[in-house]
Design a protein around this motif. Structure first.
Motif, PDB file in Angstrom:
ATOM      1  N   LEU A   4       0.867  -1.053   0.068  1.00 32.39           N
ATOM      2  CA  LEU A   4       0.160   0.015   0.219  1.00 32.39           C
ATOM      3  C   LEU A   4       0.838   1.215  -0.004  1.00 32.39           C
ATOM      4  CD1 LEU A   4      -2.310  -0.849   2.992  1.00 32.39           C
ATOM      5  CD2 LEU A   4      -2.682  -1.387   0.303  1.00 32.39           C
ATOM      6  N   VAL A   5       0.561   2.250  -0.982  1.00 30.39           N
ATOM      7  CA  VAL A   5       1.568   3.521  -0.996  1.00 30.39           C
ATOM      8  C   VAL A   5       0.453   4.687  -1.166  1.00 30.39           C
ATOM      9  CG1 VAL A   5       3.064   4.865  -2.261  1.00 30.39           C
ATOM     10  CG2 VAL A   5       3.349   2.195  -2.311  1.00 30.39           C
ATOM     11  N   GLU A   6       0.780   5.425  -0.083  1.00 32.91           N
ATOM     12  CA  GLU A   6      -0.276   6.715   0.264  1.00 32.91           C
ATOM     13  C   GLU A   6       0.569   7.807  -0.533  1.00 32.91           C
ATOM     14  OE1 GLU A   6      -0.724   4.600   4.159  1.00 32.91           O
ATOM     15  OE2 GLU A   6       0.992   5.135   2.828  1.00 32.91           O
ATOM     16  N   SER A   7      -0.352   8.668  -0.902  1.00 34.68           N
ATOM     17  CA  SER A   7      -0.129  10.124  -1.479  1.00 34.68           C
ATOM     18  C   SER A   7      -1.213  11.080  -1.383  1.00 34.68           C
ATOM     19  CB  SER A   7       0.587   9.817  -3.160  1.00 34.68           C
ATOM     20  OG  SER A   7      -0.663   9.657  -3.881  1.00 34.68           O
ATOM     21  N   GLY A   8      -0.758  12.469  -1.827  1.00 34.10           N
ATOM     22  CA  GLY A   8      -1.922  13.566  -2.021  1.00 34.10           C
ATOM     23  C   GLY A   8      -1.910  14.171  -0.559  1.00 34.10           C
ATOM     24  N   GLY A   9      -0.902  13.939   0.303  1.00 34.81           N
ATOM     25  CA  GLY A   9      -1.129  14.739   1.767  1.00 34.81           C
ATOM     26  C   GLY A   9      -0.513  16.194   1.506  1.00 34.81           C
ATOM     27  N   GLY A  10      -0.527  16.918   2.518  1.00 28.87           N
ATOM     28  CA  GLY A  10      -0.042  18.323   2.276  1.00 28.87           C
ATOM     29  C   GLY A  10      -0.932  19.217   3.199  1.00 28.87           C
ATOM     30  N   SER A  11      -0.501  20.602   3.065  1.00 30.98           N
ATOM     31  CA  SER A  11      -0.897  21.530   4.001  1.00 30.98           C
ATOM     32  C   SER A  11      -2.029  22.182   3.497  1.00 30.98           C
ATOM     33  CB  SER A  11       0.445  22.465   4.369  1.00 30.98           C
ATOM     34  OG  SER A  11       1.242  22.064   5.111  1.00 30.98           O
ATOM     35  N   VAL A  12      -2.916  22.672   4.210  1.00 32.53           N
ATOM     36  CA  VAL A  12      -4.112  23.282   3.661  1.00 32.53           C
ATOM     37  C   VAL A  12      -4.723  24.122   4.902  1.00 32.53           C
ATOM     38  CG1 VAL A  12      -5.777  21.606   4.289  1.00 32.53           C
ATOM     39  CG2 VAL A  12      -6.323  23.224   2.634  1.00 32.53           C
ATOM     40  N   GLN A  13      -5.435  25.204   4.500  1.00 27.05           N
ATOM     41  CA  GLN A  13      -5.973  26.087   5.546  1.00 27.05           C
ATOM     42  C   GLN A  13      -7.455  25.552   6.048  1.00 27.05           C
ATOM     43  OE1 GLN A  13      -6.212  30.269   4.222  1.00 27.05           O
ATOM     44  NE2 GLN A  13      -4.148  30.757   5.332  1.00 27.05           N
ATOM     45  N   ALA A  14      -7.837  25.727   7.287  1.00 27.71           N
ATOM     46  CA  ALA A  14      -9.034  25.384   7.705  1.00 27.71           C
ATOM     47  C   ALA A  14     -10.085  25.690   6.954  1.00 27.71           C
ATOM     48  CB  ALA A  14      -9.285  25.908   9.209  1.00 27.71           C
ATOM     49  N   GLY A  15     -10.972  24.734   6.804  1.00 32.15           N
ATOM     50  CA  GLY A  15     -12.113  25.054   5.744  1.00 32.15           C
ATOM     51  C   GLY A  15     -12.153  24.474   4.347  1.00 32.15           C
ATOM     52  N   GLY A  16     -10.806  24.140   4.053  1.00 34.12           N
ATOM     53  CA  GLY A  16     -10.220  23.708   2.791  1.00 34.12           C
ATOM     54  C   GLY A  16     -10.442  22.353   2.529  1.00 34.12           C
ATOM     55  N   SER A  17     -10.024  21.954   1.151  1.00 33.96           N
ATOM     56  CA  SER A  17     -10.448  20.353   1.067  1.00 33.96           C
ATOM     57  C   SER A  17      -8.884  19.921   0.464  1.00 33.96           C
ATOM     58  CB  SER A  17     -11.243  20.136  -0.153  1.00 33.96           C
ATOM     59  OG  SER A  17     -12.481  20.915   0.388  1.00 33.96           O
ATOM     60  N   LEU A  18      -8.800  18.459   0.724  1.00 38.63           N
ATOM     61  CA  LEU A  18      -7.722  17.585   0.161  1.00 38.63           C
ATOM     62  C   LEU A  18      -8.339  16.390   0.008  1.00 38.63           C
ATOM     63  CD1 LEU A  18      -4.738  18.721  -0.015  1.00 38.63           C
ATOM     64  CD2 LEU A  18      -4.548  17.395   2.413  1.00 38.63           C
ATOM     65  N   ARG A  19      -7.465  15.725  -0.849  1.00 40.57           N
ATOM     66  CA  ARG A  19      -7.751  14.349  -1.203  1.00 40.57           C
ATOM     67  C   ARG A  19      -6.535  13.346  -1.330  1.00 40.57           C
ATOM     68  NH1 ARG A  19     -10.132  11.551  -6.941  1.00 40.57           N
ATOM     69  NH2 ARG A  19      -8.081  11.727  -7.407  1.00 40.57           N
ATOM     70  N   VAL A  20      -6.420  12.356  -0.299  1.00 37.75           N
ATOM     71  CA  VAL A  20      -5.557  11.551  -0.105  1.00 37.75           C
ATOM     72  C   VAL A  20      -5.767  10.187  -1.062  1.00 37.75           C
ATOM     73  CG1 VAL A  20      -4.492  12.405   1.836  1.00 37.75           C
ATOM     74  CG2 VAL A  20      -6.357  10.823   2.235  1.00 37.75           C
ATOM     75  N   THR A  21      -4.748   9.493  -1.551  1.00 34.63           N
ATOM     76  CA  THR A  21      -5.017   8.233  -2.300  1.00 34.63           C
ATOM     77  C   THR A  21      -3.998   7.134  -1.905  1.00 34.63           C
ATOM     78  OG1 THR A  21      -5.404   9.894  -4.245  1.00 34.63           O
ATOM     79  CG2 THR A  21      -4.809   7.420  -4.829  1.00 34.63           C
ATOM     80  N   CYS A  22      -4.410   6.035  -2.223  1.00 40.03           N
ATOM     81  CA  CYS A  22      -3.670   4.960  -1.473  1.00 40.03           C
ATOM     82  C   CYS A  22      -3.775   3.926  -2.794  1.00 40.03           C
ATOM     83  CB  CYS A  22      -4.350   4.126  -0.443  1.00 40.03           C
ATOM     84  SG  CYS A  22      -3.543   2.521   0.070  1.00 40.03           S
ATOM     85  N   VAL A  23      -2.632   3.224  -3.348  1.00 40.63           N
ATOM     86  CA  VAL A  23      -2.484   2.588  -4.437  1.00 40.63           C
ATOM     87  C   VAL A  23      -2.010   1.219  -4.019  1.00 40.63           C
ATOM     88  CG1 VAL A  23      -1.381   1.875  -6.478  1.00 40.63           C
ATOM     89  CG2 VAL A  23      -2.090   4.221  -6.185  1.00 40.63           C
ATOM     90  N   ALA A  24      -2.992   0.178  -4.141  1.00 40.53           N
ATOM     91  CA  ALA A  24      -2.621  -1.089  -3.559  1.00 40.53           C
ATOM     92  C   ALA A  24      -2.172  -2.210  -4.695  1.00 40.53           C
ATOM     93  CB  ALA A  24      -3.933  -1.733  -3.109  1.00 40.53           C
ATOM     94  N   SER A  25      -1.138  -2.934  -4.451  1.00 45.81           N
ATOM     95  CA  SER A  25      -0.571  -3.985  -5.255  1.00 45.81           C
ATOM     96  C   SER A  25      -0.322  -5.218  -4.656  1.00 45.81           C
ATOM     97  CB  SER A  25       0.872  -3.350  -6.062  1.00 45.81           C
ATOM     98  OG  SER A  25       1.534  -3.072  -4.990  1.00 45.81           O
ATOM     99  N   GLY A  26      -0.057  -6.270  -5.336  1.00 50.59           N
ATOM    100  CA  GLY A  26       0.158  -7.651  -4.710  1.00 50.59           C
ATOM    101  C   GLY A  26      -1.222  -8.387  -4.725  1.00 50.59           C
ATOM    102  N   SER A  27      -1.391  -9.163  -3.873  1.00 53.24           N
ATOM    103  CA  SER A  27      -2.565 -10.123  -3.708  1.00 53.24           C
ATOM    104  C   SER A  27      -3.851  -9.231  -3.368  1.00 53.24           C
ATOM    105  CB  SER A  27      -2.314 -10.962  -2.949  1.00 53.24           C
ATOM    106  OG  SER A  27      -1.187 -11.749  -3.166  1.00 53.24           O
ATOM    107  N   ILE A  28      -4.342  -8.194  -4.121  1.00 51.10           N
ATOM    108  CA  ILE A  28      -5.592  -7.400  -4.035  1.00 51.10           C
ATOM    109  C   ILE A  28      -6.838  -8.330  -3.886  1.00 51.10           C
ATOM    110  CG2 ILE A  28      -4.195  -5.185  -4.363  1.00 51.10           C
ATOM    111  CD1 ILE A  28      -5.560  -5.338  -7.255  1.00 51.10           C
ATOM    112  N   GLY A  29      -6.732  -9.365  -4.588  1.00 51.46           N
ATOM    113  CA  GLY A  29      -7.907 -10.152  -4.869  1.00 51.46           C
ATOM    114  C   GLY A  29      -8.428 -10.767  -3.390  1.00 51.46           C
TER     115      GLY A  29
END
Length: 126
Positions: A4-29
């Motif tokens: 599992l590899v996450e990305s998309g974090g960062g800094s934002v002001q209160a009231g703002g929006s952010l989307r974080v993502t996780c890419v899965a690989s391997g035996s995902i079934g």
């Protein structure tokens, strides 16, 4: 094994929006549930949201209901957490987790999850 590899974090002001993502690989079934957890500095890790891979059932921690949305793509290889109306108390390291064993799929069941990503930092300033 599931990676599992996450990305998309960062800094934002209160009231703002952010989307974080996780890419899965391997035996995902073998994965039956995926989740986002977070850990603020000096605090215990807490569950934020879960989604079942079969039926897309979701559950959220009370602290994020109505503000965060967990989702996954059709291939079940990418997990998202859309975070709106962010608050300074949302500041934390956000972790993606996957469960392959049986048992409860719940934000409160941290011990049920088998695989974890390395985390991505989200910082919300006031």
């Amino acid at each position: 094994q599931v990676q599992l590899v996450e990305s998309g974090g960062g800094s934002v002001q209160a009231g703002g929006s952010l989307r974080v993502t996780c890419v899965a690989s391997g035996s995902i079934g073998s994965v039956n549930c995926m989740a986002w957890f977070r850990q603020a500095l000096g605090k215990e890790r807490e569950g934020v949201a879960i989604i079942t891979t079969a039926g897309d059932t979701t559950h959220y921690a009370d602290s994020v209901k109505g503000r965060f949305t967990i989702s996954q793509d059709k291939t079940k290889t990418t997990l998202y957490l859309q975070m709106n109306s962010l608050k300074p108390e949302d500041t934390a390291m956000y972790y993606c987790a996957a469960k392959v064993r049986g048992g409860t799929c719940s934000p409160a069941s941290e011990g049920a999850f088998d695989y974890w990503g390395q985390g991505t930092q989200v910082t919300v300033s006031s």
